[in-house]
Design a protein around this motif. Structure first.
Motif, PDB file in Angstrom:
ATOM      1  N   ARG A  23      -0.011  -3.411   3.110  1.00 22.35           N
ATOM      2  CA  ARG A  23      -1.045  -3.013   2.140  1.00 22.35           C
ATOM      3  C   ARG A  23      -2.325  -3.819   2.358  1.00 22.35           C
ATOM      4  O   ARG A  23      -3.425  -3.277   2.296  1.00 22.35           O
ATOM      5  CB  ARG A  23      -0.538  -3.193   0.710  1.00 22.35           C
ATOM      6  CG  ARG A  23       0.254  -2.012   0.216  1.00 22.35           C
ATOM      7  CD  ARG A  23       0.387  -2.003  -1.303  1.00 22.35           C
ATOM      8  NE  ARG A  23       1.109  -3.160  -1.806  1.00 22.35           N
ATOM      9  CZ  ARG A  23       2.410  -3.169  -2.101  1.00 22.35           C
ATOM     10  NH1 ARG A  23       3.120  -2.071  -1.960  1.00 22.35           N
ATOM     11  NH2 ARG A  23       2.989  -4.259  -2.546  1.00 22.35           N
ATOM     12  N   LEU A  24      -2.166  -5.115   2.619  1.00 23.53           N
ATOM     13  CA  LEU A  24      -3.349  -5.936   2.880  1.00 23.53           C
ATOM     14  C   LEU A  24      -4.045  -5.474   4.156  1.00 23.53           C
ATOM     15  O   LEU A  24      -5.268  -5.355   4.197  1.00 23.53           O
ATOM     16  CB  LEU A  24      -2.982  -7.417   2.975  1.00 23.53           C
ATOM     17  CG  LEU A  24      -4.145  -8.361   3.334  1.00 23.53           C
ATOM     18  CD1 LEU A  24      -5.272  -8.271   2.315  1.00 23.53           C
ATOM     19  CD2 LEU A  24      -3.643  -9.789   3.481  1.00 23.53           C
ATOM     20  N   ALA A  25      -3.286  -5.208   5.199  1.00 22.81           N
ATOM     21  CA  ALA A  25      -3.870  -4.735   6.457  1.00 22.81           C
ATOM     22  C   ALA A  25      -4.666  -3.451   6.225  1.00 22.81           C
ATOM     23  O   ALA A  25      -5.790  -3.314   6.718  1.00 22.81           O
ATOM     24  CB  ALA A  25      -2.776  -4.512   7.493  1.00 22.81           C
ATOM     25  N   ASP A  26      -4.113  -2.525   5.467  1.00 21.90           N
ATOM     26  CA  ASP A  26      -4.815  -1.274   5.179  1.00 21.90           C
ATOM     27  C   ASP A  26      -6.086  -1.527   4.363  1.00 21.90           C
ATOM     28  O   ASP A  26      -7.117  -0.893   4.590  1.00 21.90           O
ATOM     29  CB  ASP A  26      -3.898  -0.300   4.446  1.00 21.90           C
ATOM     30  CG  ASP A  26      -2.806   0.260   5.341  1.00 21.90           C
ATOM     31  OD1 ASP A  26      -2.913   0.136   6.580  1.00 21.90           O
ATOM     32  OD2 ASP A  26      -1.832   0.818   4.797  1.00 21.90           O
ATOM     33  N   ALA A  27      -6.024  -2.469   3.421  1.00 24.14           N
ATOM     34  CA  ALA A  27      -7.199  -2.796   2.609  1.00 24.14           C
ATOM     35  C   ALA A  27      -8.303  -3.408   3.467  1.00 24.14           C
ATOM     36  O   ALA A  27      -9.490  -3.129   3.259  1.00 24.14           O
ATOM     37  CB  ALA A  27      -6.807  -3.743   1.474  1.00 24.14           C
ATOM     38  N   ILE A  28      -7.929  -4.239   4.429  1.00 19.26           N
ATOM     39  CA  ILE A  28      -8.910  -4.866   5.314  1.00 19.26           C
ATOM     40  C   ILE A  28      -9.715  -3.806   6.062  1.00 19.26           C
ATOM     41  O   ILE A  28     -10.915  -3.947   6.280  1.00 19.26           O
ATOM     42  CB  ILE A  28      -8.213  -5.836   6.291  1.00 19.26           C
ATOM     43  CG1 ILE A  28      -7.747  -7.079   5.539  1.00 19.26           C
ATOM     44  CG2 ILE A  28      -9.114  -6.210   7.467  1.00 19.26           C
ATOM     45  CD1 ILE A  28      -6.774  -7.955   6.300  1.00 19.26           C
TER      46      ILE A  28
END
Length: 146
Positions: A23-28
């Motif tokens: 989820r963090l990777a996608d948000a980045i």
């Protein structure tokens, strides 16, 4: 698994587990990297918790410009004797007219040949989370000093 991130927004954070890290990777990939890059490290401990470490042996640096559809990735792995520092690479021409931040502190930008589509950067980030190695789903070129 713990993903430690220093975001383009100036915020540092850590996630635990694959779902939270993905989820963090996608948000980045939705952040507009105008002044700073995002750096990521993955391991079994949170990195940079103190001035004495622990410090990662490999690191992924990414810059994204959602409005253009492009991102660029730099990967460093001290255990990789063949290509210890590499940039993402696209052979597509013409090169996109986009400057992607390599190092916001120095003002360096990635070479335009490092610009890849955001969807390819997403695939590479997710592969890296799974393998903890330089992703094989995109092309790479050895790093040149900037």
């Amino acid at each position: 698994m713990i993903l430690t991130a220093s975001l383009t927004t100036g915020v540092a954070c850590a996630t635990r587990g694959m779902r939270e890290s993905a989820r963090l990777a996608d948000a980045i990939l939705t952040l507009d990297h105008v002044n700073l890059e995002t750096t990521l490290a993955i391991g079994d401990a949170e990195f940079h918790t103190t001035k004495d470490g622990p410090f990662p042996n490999h690191q992924l640096r990414i810059s994204v410009r959602p409005s253009t559809g492009f991102a660029a990735i730099n990967y460093m792995d001290h255990d990789d004797a063949q290509m210890p520092i590499a940039n993402s690479y696209s052979s597509k021409r013409p090169l996109p007219e986009v400057d992607l931040i390599f190092n916001g502190t120095t003002g360096a930008v990635f070479p335009r040949t490092a610009a890849i589509r955001i969807e390819n950067a997403r695939e590479a980030l997710h592969e890296w989370l799974q393998t903890r190695k330089r992703p094989t789903c995109i092309d790479w070129r050895p790093y040149d000093s900037y």
